[in-house]
Structure formats: structure tokens, C-alpha cells
Design a protein around this motif. Structure first.
Motif, PDB file in Angstrom:
ATOM      1  N   TYR A   1       1.088   4.133  -2.970  1.00 55.02           N
ATOM      2  CA  TYR A   1       0.908   5.570  -2.709  1.00 55.02           C
ATOM      3  C   TYR A   1       2.083   6.365  -3.282  1.00 55.02           C
ATOM      4  CZ  TYR A   1       0.645   9.958  -0.144  1.00 55.02           C
ATOM      5  OH  TYR A   1       0.616  11.282   0.184  1.00 55.02           O
TER       6      TYR A   1
ATOM      7  N   GLN B   1       0.817  -1.214   0.000  1.00 51.81           N
ATOM      8  CA  GLN B   1       0.000   0.000   0.000  1.00 51.81           C
ATOM      9  C   GLN B   1       0.849   1.261   0.000  1.00 51.81           C
ATOM     10  OE1 GLN B   1      -2.782  -0.264   3.253  1.00 51.81           O
ATOM     11  NE2 GLN B   1      -4.250  -1.435   2.046  1.00 51.81           N
ATOM     12  N   SER B   2       1.902   1.284   0.803  1.00 56.53           N
ATOM     13  CA  SER B   2       2.762   2.470   0.842  1.00 56.53           C
ATOM     14  C   SER B   2       3.485   2.659  -0.480  1.00 56.53           C
ATOM     15  CB  SER B   2       3.770   2.364   1.995  1.00 56.53           C
ATOM     16  OG  SER B   2       4.610   1.246   1.845  1.00 56.53           O
TER      17      SER B   2
END
Length: 291
Positions: free
Chosen positions: A128, A124-125
Motif C-alpha cells: 500500500y 500488504q501494508s
């Protein structure tokens, strides 16, 4: 004396990070925390059977890097924050899962060598960051094109004003000469304003902490050049890239691309119409990044 294994076990058991211990000689995992299922989506009971398949799923571009870092671990080096991509089990061409490894060698006695460490799911990071990178690249490219397209007409008007000023100089018309000077000054100030705005946009994001990642610089530079090639007709310039197919470095991707953006910006400003801007990546520096 404190039993540190007992003290730290609750941390390993409850953490979202995967804690593991690997027996080097037996080539088997002897401990896995419950997060194994959350991180990799596989049951703990089949971990050793699943291990060859997991290794095979390491992204092709990361396999050599993963092997190098594992050799570093076996040499006794503490390896931290190693980011690797894992291809989906059912769709090798699908979006990868990003994993971050930390590992260290523990040699107790002959034939009893262990590698202990952690694995964290950072997908997820990374998504992003990648989305932010794509936005910044698009924004920077648009700024460069706008800078050229807006500044170009002002430069042309300034040149025309200078030409007209030379032709009417013999008229000795003070008012007309003043108007021509105003035109030239206004055009130059407008060009300076546009260029200062673009430079400020790049500098505003420069004073931040570096985020080091393993980056395929060749792919990034090739993509940037292709974006500029799509605007060749509007810019009246030609763009070329020369370099290896892949070339990995451990660096801050945003910062290095800002540097390249500034280089392209200066090249666009000072290259005459019809000229060629060539970007070359020299592979001889490739071995300078070992992390």
C-alpha cells in the motif's frame, strides 16, 4: 508471585504475530507460536531444518543490514521494527515478502543465552505504501513539468510585452502603454499562481507524522532523475545524477523526496534554457544512519 509465562502464553498462541525463542549456543529454535505457519507458510515441525533456507532467502540488499541488527541483539541491545525482505522460495525474482522483527537477548547463565522476539508479516501494508509512493512521485513529476510548461509561455509573453513597450514608448500612447502594462502584470500573476499551486501541493502533505523506513536513497534519486531526463526535450534542460549504486538511510521516504522535488523545482525555475541540473549524493554521510 504471578507466573508471567502462563499469563502471556494465550497472547502468543492466538496472535497473528509470530513469537519465537532462539537458543544461541545450540543455534536452534526452542519455541515457536502457531503463527509460524501463517507468517512464513511453513510447518512448525520443520522450523529448525528450514532456518538456513530462510536466512538464505533474505533479499541480497538486506543481508548486511540483517547481520548488523543480529549483532546488535547479541550485544544486548533491544532491536525493534527491523523490516527485511524475504525472496519467494520458488521464484527469487518474484515480489518479496516483507517481515518486521523485534528481538532481545536474554542471558540466564553461561551456555544458556536466548533471543526472544516477534515477527510480523507486513507485506500488504508495504505494498500500500509503495503504491502511494509511486503515485506521489508521478504526481510530483507531472506537477513540475506542468509548472514549467505553463509558466514558460507566460514568462515569454511578459518579456515580449516589455520589448514591445520599449519600442512604442516614443508614441506616447497612454492607452497602448496601459494595455502593455496589463499584459505584463497578468503574465506575472499567472506565473505566481502556477508556482504557488505547486508549492501548496507539496506543503499540504508535509504536516504529517514521519514514517521512518530503510530507504535506498541512491535508487530513489536515480529514478527521479531518469524521469526528468525523459522530459528533457520539453523542459529544454539536461539532468544528471552522480552517486553510489546503493546507499541506505533510515528516513521518511516521502518527505525526503518532497525536499528533492522542491530542489529540482527551484533549479528548473532558475536554470536558463539549455542548462544542466546535476544532482549528487555524497556517500561520506552513509554511516550516519545505523538503525
Amino acid at each position: 508471585m504471578f507466573d508471567f509465562a502462563t499469563l502471556f502464553r494465550p497472547l502468543a498462541e492466538k496472535s497473528q504475530q509470530l513469537y519465537f525463542v532462539y537458543h544461541v549456543e545450540a543455534q536452534r529454535l526452542v519455541y515457536l507460536s502457531p503463527a509460524y505457519n501463517d507468517v512464513l507458510g511453513l510447518p512448525n515441525e520443520t522450523a529448525n531444518e528450514d532456518l538456513p533456507g530462510l536466512v538464505a532467502r533474505i533479499h541480497p540488499d538486506d543481508q548486511q543490514y540483517a547481520a548488523l541488527r543480529f549483532r546488535h541483539v547479541l550485544q544486548g541491545r533491544f532491536v525493534e521494527d527491523v523490516e527485511l525482505r524475504l525472496s519467494p522460495a520458488n521464484d527469487p525474482a518474484g515480489p518479496p515478502q516483507w517481515l518486521c522483527f523485534t528481538a532481545h537477548l536474554v542471558a540466564q547463565e553461561p551456555e544458556l543465552t536466548y533471543v526472544s522476539g516477534t515477527v510480523q508479516n507486513i507485506t500488504q501494508s508495504r505494498e500500500y505504501i509503495d503504491n502511494a509512493d509511486r503515485y506521489n512521485k508521478k504526481k510530483n513529476t507531472v506537477l513540475e513539468i506542468l509548472s514549467h510548461d505553463l509558466a514558460g509561455p507566460f514568462i515569454m509573453l511578459k518579456q515580449v510585452a516589455g520589448y514591445v513597450g520599449g519600442r512604442v514608448e516614443s508614441l506616447q500612447d497612454a492607452k497602448l502603454n496601459e494595455l502593455i502594462n496589463v499584459m505584463q502584470t497578468t503574465c506575472q500573476e499567472s506565473v505566481n499562481l502556477i508556482r504557488d499551486f505547486v508549492d501548496t501541493e507539496f506543503l499540504e502533505s508535509a504536516n504529517v507524522q514521519l514514517k521512518l523506513d530503510r530507504v535506498d536513497v541512491a535508487a530513489e534519486l536515480r529514478e527521479m532523475t531518469q524521469q526528468l531526463q525523459e522530459a528533457e526535450e520539453n523542459l529544454n534542460l539536461s539532468f544528471q545524477f552522480e552517486g553510489p549504486t546503493t546507499c541506505y538511510f533510515h528516513l521518511d521516504r516521502n518527505k525526503i523526496m518532497q525536499v528533492v522535488n522542491n530542489l529540482f523545482s527551484n533549479a528548473i525555475k532558475f536554470t536558463p534554457d539549455g542548462g544542466t541540473i546535476r544532482l549528487r549524493l555524497d556517500e561520506q554521510l552513509r554511516n550516519s544512519s545505523s538503525r
